[in-house]
Design a protein around this motif. Sequence first.
Motif, PDB file in Angstrom:
ATOM      1  N   LEU A 287       8.781 -30.592 -21.191  1.00 50.03           N
ATOM      2  CA  LEU A 287      10.081 -30.969 -20.639  1.00 50.03           C
ATOM      3  C   LEU A 287      11.203 -30.165 -21.284  1.00 50.03           C
TER       4      LEU A 287
ATOM      5  N   SER B 156      10.892 -26.456 -20.279  1.00 47.39           N
ATOM      6  CA  SER B 156      11.178 -26.167 -18.870  1.00 47.39           C
ATOM      7  C   SER B 156      12.672 -26.280 -18.593  1.00 47.39           C
TER       8      SER B 156
ATOM      9  N   TYR C  63       0.934 -20.024 -13.440  1.00 43.54           N
ATOM     10  CA  TYR C  63       0.621 -21.289 -12.774  1.00 43.54           C
ATOM     11  C   TYR C  63      -0.465 -21.117 -11.718  1.00 43.54           C
TER      12      TYR C  63
ATOM     13  N   SER D 137       2.222 -23.837 -17.445  1.00 46.05           N
ATOM     14  CA  SER D 137       2.937 -24.812 -16.611  1.00 46.05           C
ATOM     15  C   SER D 137       4.457 -24.714 -16.681  1.00 46.05           C
TER      16      SER D 137
ATOM     17  N   TYR E  10       6.421 -23.088 -13.692  1.00 49.86           N
ATOM     18  CA  TYR E  10       6.445 -23.878 -12.467  1.00 49.86           C
ATOM     19  C   TYR E  10       7.472 -25.013 -12.565  1.00 49.86           C
ATOM     20  N   ASN E  11       7.409 -25.752 -13.687  1.00 54.59           N
ATOM     21  CA  ASN E  11       8.326 -26.878 -13.831  1.00 54.59           C
ATOM     22  C   ASN E  11       9.774 -26.423 -13.910  1.00 54.59           C
ATOM     23  N   SER E  12      10.001 -25.278 -14.559  1.00 53.49           N
ATOM     24  CA  SER E  12      11.393 -24.851 -14.703  1.00 53.49           C
ATOM     25  C   SER E  12      11.989 -24.501 -13.340  1.00 53.49           C
TER      26      SER E  12
ATOM     27  N   TYR F  20      13.474 -27.650 -11.988  1.00 50.52           N
ATOM     28  CA  TYR F  20      14.773 -27.959 -12.592  1.00 50.52           C
ATOM     29  C   TYR F  20      15.842 -26.952 -12.162  1.00 50.52           C
TER      30      TYR F  20
ATOM     31  N   MET G 217      10.247 -36.728 -12.851  1.00 50.79           N
ATOM     32  CA  MET G 217       9.139 -35.860 -13.242  1.00 50.79           C
ATOM     33  C   MET G 217       8.368 -36.458 -14.416  1.00 50.79           C
TER      34      MET G 217
END
Lengths: 309, 496
Positions: free
Chosen positions: A93, A96, A123, A178, A181-183, A186, A227
């Motif tokens: 978290l 990202s 990813y 990962s 992808y998560n960033s 956001y 998330m």
Amino acid sequence: MAAFFKNLLKNKVMLFMVLPGAIWFFFFSYLPLVGTIVAFKQYRFSRDGFWASIFNSKWVGWDNFKFLFSTSDAYTITRNTLLYNIAFIFIGLVLSVAMAVLLSELVGKTIAKIYQTGMFLPYFLSWVIVGYFAFSFLSMDRGMLNQILGWFGAEPVQWYSDPKYWPIILIFVSLWKSVGYNSVVYLASIMGIDKSLYEAAMIDGASKWQQIRNITIPMLSPIIIIMTLLAVGRIFYADFGLFYQVPRDSGTLYSVTNVIDTYVYRGLKTTGEIGMSTAAGLYQSVVGFVLVIVSNFVVRKIDKDSALF
Amino acid sequence: MSKSKKSFSFALAMLTALTLVLSACGGGSNSAESDSSSGGKDSDKPVNLIWYTIGTPQKDVDKVMAEVSKYTKEKINATVTMKMVDWGDYAQKMQVNVASGEPMDIMFTAAGGFDYVQNARKGAFMELDDLLEKYGKGIKETIDPAFLEGSKVDGHNYGIPANKELPQQEVWRFNKNLLDKYKIDTTNVRSLESIEPLLKTIKEKEPGVTPFAMDKNFVPYVPYDYVIQNLPMAVKLDTTDYKIVDILETPEMKQALTTMHKYYQAGYIAPEAATTGSTNDLMTSGNWFMDRAQTQPLADNSWSASYGYPVVSTPASDPIITNTSVQGSIMAISSNSEHPEKAMEFLNLLNTDPVLRNMVDSGIEGVHYKKVDDKHMENLPESKNYDMPSYSLGNNMLLNLNPNDPDDKWDQFKKFNASGKNSPILSFNFDSTKVATEMAAVQNVKEQFWASLMTGTVDPETYLPKAIAAFKQAGLDKVMAEAQKQLDEWRAANNK
């Protein structure tokens, strides 16, 4: 009843758009729920097909669940699964969001796109390939890390038989794969923040850091909470590929790499007891369900609007 | 209101339509099933047999099966559809196919593939005792009786084993180029200890070569037969009391592991052996000196041919007939088969008729292969589209010989088979249902310690006691007690 139909009528377009998803969920998530019955049975084949097999199999009560709790491994796998997932959720978290903020602040949009794509790429790699990437670094005799250690006159390390390095390696590899992808998730919501807020802040003389802390982060918090809640729901599911492929299934590393999913796989790959693997899956889902409810409840207590439901 | 009803019924209609589409997709196999079942027992319409077998799917399978069907239609009024499932997927896909009731008649199974004994017990296969009596006369005459005897599960036959090499014998294989280069003599080589001077020579003189090649499945040979492959329960080969022991607690294994660790530390074994999945790249590059393998007659020739350089071997154990060797390749009839009688007739034909057997193995004569003389054949370029694993497709002794094979190849096999000694627990199959919970835990302990101990990666002085304790903690004693109980009952029933 009339109110119900009225409601249907009023929202018919929206409901129609939801329909394909609802059907998908019905067929692939609700219908198979019936199959959890297998967790309480000693599954045996019947010549009349799947349903007959289910109904003719013997009831065994909770026997199928026992193997998950029967040995001291139960503690190891539960601890590993939980701690790794907690680490992935929180470090992931922070990284990202940080990446997303950095990317959004980049002035050159071409450069930003290049960074974004570069971070996004891992990813899409399969864990098998990532496993070989890691191996090219960590191989005992030909690995890059040992070569570099050699330049400094250090002894080569047997990476695949020394558990102490693995928590860091696994967290690093998982994040590498990962975070990109998560960033992007956001980043997308940062793009949606009203620009006039920043302009107003600038006029008031806010520094970049103050803008990020007082505008970007608060505006991001709903999506961060969603998330995170979703991730918490899967906290009892470990990423099988990560924990199986990256350590190359090396037995000496099990104390730090064995998680619920790999344990179930190793225990049942030769006996093929469907009942026991279903039991493990059911156990994971139930715990995940409880955790989502609990954490949502906590979020509701703190801030009603941010809760999922 | 009427408008709401309309939209609701529209949604309902959509849902129904979607359901129809979905069920139509899933129903494809159903219609095939009813199609073939209408072919009845004695009607004129030929029956179609669905045959699942292991191996990389080949381009020309359908073409060859069309040809095979022509032949079998004439002989037994049946046609054949073959479905190949790739090596790595076979066990898992078949598990799903069988569990979901996919229509099939014949399937490949083995001790190592789609586990024969366990799936027989789970009800995946049809019991064949009567069918074999009625339609399998040829099978009973041609196949070595030890195969049919050894593949019985709880006293019944559930499959037809392929007639091939019967015992398993371990050999040391050598890269002959290196043997010749350093004029190494292998006549006195047999035990694990006896290879030490050879490894030493190679390690000193050929630094780029792996002296002792192995992957993570390597287990040093000890004169025991395992109750379940690779779990530490075993019975000594020359046992008189049929006692099941923990193999890790035997002096033989202790000594072997100590030797392995010595070799590992001396650098004779690749440092990553415990996590290496296969030694294929070593074999291709030729950068290895020796390894251990299971042999069969003329194996040296086929190894040399497939690697492209000479390989020779010398025995490392006696030829022993075990459950694993007997159950190496079996064809079973699915318990949901619509035509078990026809399937049996087909298996009978496949195991006795050289024309059919060679067609299934090598394809169509003149397209995939050509006959050189009455015994030998040669592959044609087209054979790349139909390259089948011979061992999994029935009686091997009917096969045409490859160009380099001696005329008496199958006689050599028969001689080899006759030389095999029966393991004391041949045809005893442990039923682990009662201890399934412990088995899962034991299996995990095995995965944790096995490869690193067996490849010598870790010191048995410290790790062996740890492994033994972990197995005990996981419930190995309970599993062993159950196995001992079953073995004693089996002994009493079979007058051993």
